[in-house]
Structure formats: C-alpha cells, structure tokens
Design an enzyme around this catalytic site. Structure first.
Site, PDB file in Angstrom:
ATOM      1  CG  ASP A 290      -2.084   2.277   6.468  1.00 21.42           C
ATOM      2  OD1 ASP A 290      -2.317   1.887   5.302  1.00 21.42           O
ATOM      3  OD2 ASP A 290      -2.570   3.316   6.945  1.00 21.42           O
TER       4      ASP A 290
ATOM      5  CG  ASP B   4      -1.916   1.101   1.233  1.00 25.64           C
ATOM      6  OD1 ASP B   4      -2.528   1.357   0.174  1.00 25.64           O
ATOM      7  OD2 ASP B   4      -2.080   1.738   2.283  1.00 25.64           O
TER       8      ASP B   4
ATOM      9  CG  ASP C  12      -2.212   7.482   0.321  1.00 26.63           C
ATOM     10  OD1 ASP C  12      -1.474   8.480   0.249  1.00 26.63           O
ATOM     11  OD2 ASP C  12      -3.005   7.147  -0.582  1.00 26.63           O
TER      12      ASP C  12
END
Length: 343
Positions: free
Chosen positions: A225, A26, A28
């Site tokens: 995250d 990922d 961001d």
C-alpha cells in the site's frame, strides 16, 4: 515477468495469482489495519493460496515475531506458518551479523521481534549502552516505548557504536488513523546524534535479499500500500508490484508518483489478485483509455471523460499523468478528476 515503471499500469490477461508463483505481501494497510482484517483480504488470500499461489508476508514492522504474526493471521482466518513471515527485524539482524563477531552484544531499541531475530543470528540482545554493545539496532517498539530508550541509543552512538535501523517508515496505519512509525523514532536519534543508521527494511536491498532467501520465489509479485517502501522495493528488486488502495496511498499520490514509485498494477484491494488487470491503451496525444474512460492532459488540468469502473478511470489518469506532464501536471486539478471517480 518484466516490471512496468513507465507510462501506464500494465495489463494481465491471466489472474495475478496464476501469473506469479509467490505474493510478497505487506501487512499493515494491506492485510490488516489496527489488528483487524481489511475487507476482502482473508477471502482473497485464501482463494489465491487454494489456487496454487504461495503467500509470504513481508513487513517492515519489526515489533512482533514471525510466530506472533503467523498466529494473528491464522486467527484472522488465513492459516499461516512462521516460516511464511519475513520481517525487517530478520533483515537487519542478518546485516548486523555480517559485520560484527558471532556472539556480539547488540543494544536493542525496540520490541521482541528484534530480540528473537538477533538470537537467530547468534547475537546477544542487551538493554544498556553500558553493556558494551558492538552495535545499536532500532526498530518499531509500539506506542508504549519509553522515551529513555532513545537516550540509551544516543549514549552508545556517541561512543562510536555503529547504528542500524530495521526500517525508516515515517508512519504506520492503524484502526484510528495514521500514527508515527519507526522512521519518526529514527529521526529523534538522528537529530540528537547527527549520525546515520544502516537501514535494512523496504525499499532497500537487504530486505529484498532476506525475502528471496527465505521464500525461494521465482516469479514474485510484491503487494503493498506504500509507494516509498513496497513499490520502490519492488523497483529496486526488479520485480513486478501490485498497489492496493487500502492503506496510506491515495489517488493523488499515485498520479504524482515518480518512476521508481509506479506500480505495475493498481487495484482497490486484495481481490485484485484474483482477476486479470485491464490494459491501458492510447498515447499522450490522443489520450489514455481504460474501460469506459479516456484521460488527457490539458493545459492546466487532467481531463477525464466517460463512465464505468472507477479504477479504470484512475488507471487511465495514471497513463496521462505519468506520460504527458510529469509531476506538475499530475497536481493540476487532479482532485477534480479524482472526484469524478469517487477517489
């Protein structure tokens, strides 16, 4: 490799960059936040790549094109080709192309990432509900997206045009904190129309399929995250995952994670790719141990004893919370246990 979604995070005697052939990363909250690199990200990714691990960047953010993302990553210090970037815009464009004729018009509520992905699938982006679109697609358009774009989507959907969304992440991390994501914008259109979109992005199968088709990964490791997109997407795709605590997920949320949101591995940041992962041992009766910590479930709280690396204590707590008491036990005084770890 078998995924671990049971009673504790898994251990690995080998570094994760050696155990898996491809990291599905990922962006961001993992590699950058607000455009700036997260601490240790660039150095860790460079070392993992130099050691033979392929890096693929998989993002639900449909705003930017793969070329733009690759240029940004290269500017940050990790050389990246556009082919190494997979976006939810690409996944939703493939989904639409499978359901409408080639050359069909698609009303775009979002940014250039959607327009480029649609053209790649021989679909024509248009800007108005009056352009006779065969579909409406909605993706993150950034903070400057005009309110009138949502109205345009509503006009078309009310006429019976099918609606697609790149993703439904309610939030997106930035340099100043957590901001509304595309999922919040999708809710605006849903409330106004009563309709439901077809969604392509993580954690749903179209995004996993797009990623595997474009990377050819054989032993992938999902790195993210967010529990509800990255980790659940890995669960749905039956692959292993690494949660890094540099984005939206905190320790308390991790302890309360239901099975589909439990990562295989947990680490503070992307340096976790370059190390083995300590094993969590023990059981619900005697307590779970990791490093110098032992965690048990009391009648009204999670108890933590010992000393050492904070993450080892968090991993031990996960074993206790995920096994002994379920979600309710996770929440009982978990803040006090986490406070001991500085998390």
């Amino acid at each position: 490799m078998s995924r671990s979604v049971g009673t504790r995070p898994a251990g690995s005697g080998r570094t994760l960059s050696e155990a898996y052939d491809t990291a599905l990363l990922d962006l961001d909250g993992v590699v950058y936040a607000g455009g700036s690199a997260i601490a240790h990200a660039v150095e860790s990714l460079t070392a993992a790549r130099d050691g033979g691990m392929r890096l693929a960047y998989v993002t639900n953010n449909a705003l930017r094109t793969p070329d733009t993302v690759a240029a940004h990553l290269t500017e940050l210090g990790t050389a990246t080709d556009a082919a190494d970037v997979i976006t939810s815009a690409q996944a939703v464009a493939r989904l639409i192309a499978e359901q409408v004729p080639s050359g069909a018009r698609v009303l775009v509520i979002g940014g250039d990432g959607l327009r480029v992905a649609l053209r790649e699938r021989d679909l024509e982006p248009v800007e108005s509900a009056d352009d006779d679109p065969a579909a409406v697609v909605q993706g993150f358009g950034g903070p400057e997206l005009p309110w009138g774009r949502f109205a345009e989507a509503c006009y078309a959907i009310a006429r019976g045009v099918p609606w697609y969304a790149s993703n439904t992440d309610l939030t997106i991390p930035g340099a100043r904190g957590i901001a509304p994501g595309n999922g919040a914008a999708v809710e605006v259109v849903r409330i106004a129309t009563g309709a439901e979109p077809q969604v392509a992005g993580k954690p749903l199968p179209p995004m996993h399929r797009e990623t595997i088709l474009r990377t050819g990964a054989r032993r992938p490791l999902v790195v993210g995250d967010r529990l509800d997109t990255d980790i659940e997407g890995a669960f749905n795709g039956e692959v292993d995952s690494l949660l890094v605590l540099t984005g939206v997920t905190d320790g308390a949320q991790l302890l309360a994670a239901p099975p589909q949101h439990r990562p295989t591995y947990v680490d503070a940041d992307l340096r976790g790719l370059l190390t083995g992962q300590p094993e969590v041992t023990g059981d619900a009766d005697e307590g779970f141990r990791c490093g110098g910590w032992t965690a048990t479930a009391g009648a009204d709280r999670l108890e933590l004893e010992g000393d050492g690396a904070a993450l080892d204590g968090l991993r031990a707590l996960c074993g206790t919370a995920w096994t002994a008491g379920g979600e309710e036990a996770c929440r009982l005084d978990s803040g006090k246990a986490l406070a001991r770890l500085g998390l």
